[in-house]
Enzyme design. Sequence first.
Site: not given
Ligand code: GUN
Length: 299
Positions: A52, A96, A119
């Site tokens: 990311k 995350q 998110d």
């Molecule tokens: N863990 C797995 N997928 C995601 C996501 O799209 N965002 C976040 N913050 N954590 C994750």
Amino acid sequence: MQLLDGKKISEEILSEISDEVKHIAARGGKIPHLAAIIVGNDGASETYVNNKIKSCERVGFRSTHIKLDANISEEELVQEIESINNNPDIDGLIVQLPLPQHISTEKITQLIRPEKDVDGFHPVNVGRLALGLPAYISATPNGIIEMLRRYKIPTEGKHCVVLGRSNIVGSPISILMAKNSYPGNCTVTLCHSKTQNLSEFTQQADILIVAIGKAEFIGADMVKKGAVVIDVGIHRIPDDSRKNGYRLVGDVKFEEVASKASYITPVPGGVGLMTIASLLTNTLKASKKEVYFKPGFFS
Ligand code: GUN
């Protein structure tokens, strides 16, 4: 059969975002800024967050990568989030998941300001999505919608069958596929682990969205000829013929279903690649204050 190529589409989106950032920079506007918090050192989570951050750099965004020890207290994490919530320079914030056991995911998710929640996990964003109000939509459903849009897949009046009712994929995509605009206007059936005679439903699907979390669960016998098949699953299967000892598969038996489908997403190279593009799109919107300050986001 035509592939729904997540690599091609996500590259297109990243390049559009990158062009927009260049224009913003040229007129001296605010460069979008994403903060990503990771707690602990789970290998998969580290890879996701690193990707990311790298993608932010690629499109010209600013980013802040905050790595916290697995033993950090919930209160310390709360303070970190509050400080970012109150920092006008940071447009979007993600924490995350999964978090360590001693930290409440629910509490942390609800602490992020909805207007920085790129998110789309905050109940305000989920509720606004359900009401058809401007909202940040989480990465996977947003990625699926964008894929259907860019391939101009007809959806109006079609029967869309969704497998899986998770908060971050099955539930929101079923709401989005039913809404009164494109891509949407489907008749939606949401199937889950307690659905009886599952094949009877999947065989009726014009659009089949599979987010069931079981490797190669859907075979050709469960799919209608000419269906559009979206595979959200990703699994590592041991494979001695590969150097790394595994291969990646989805929830769908790709080869046999591909021969029956009109369109299908590959794994890897399908929906998964769309998720970072969705996150960056949301961050750009956050920096432009589009979602919460401009009406008609959905139209
Ligand atoms: N863990 C797995 N997928 C995601 C996501 O799209 N965002 C976040 N913050 N954590 C994750």
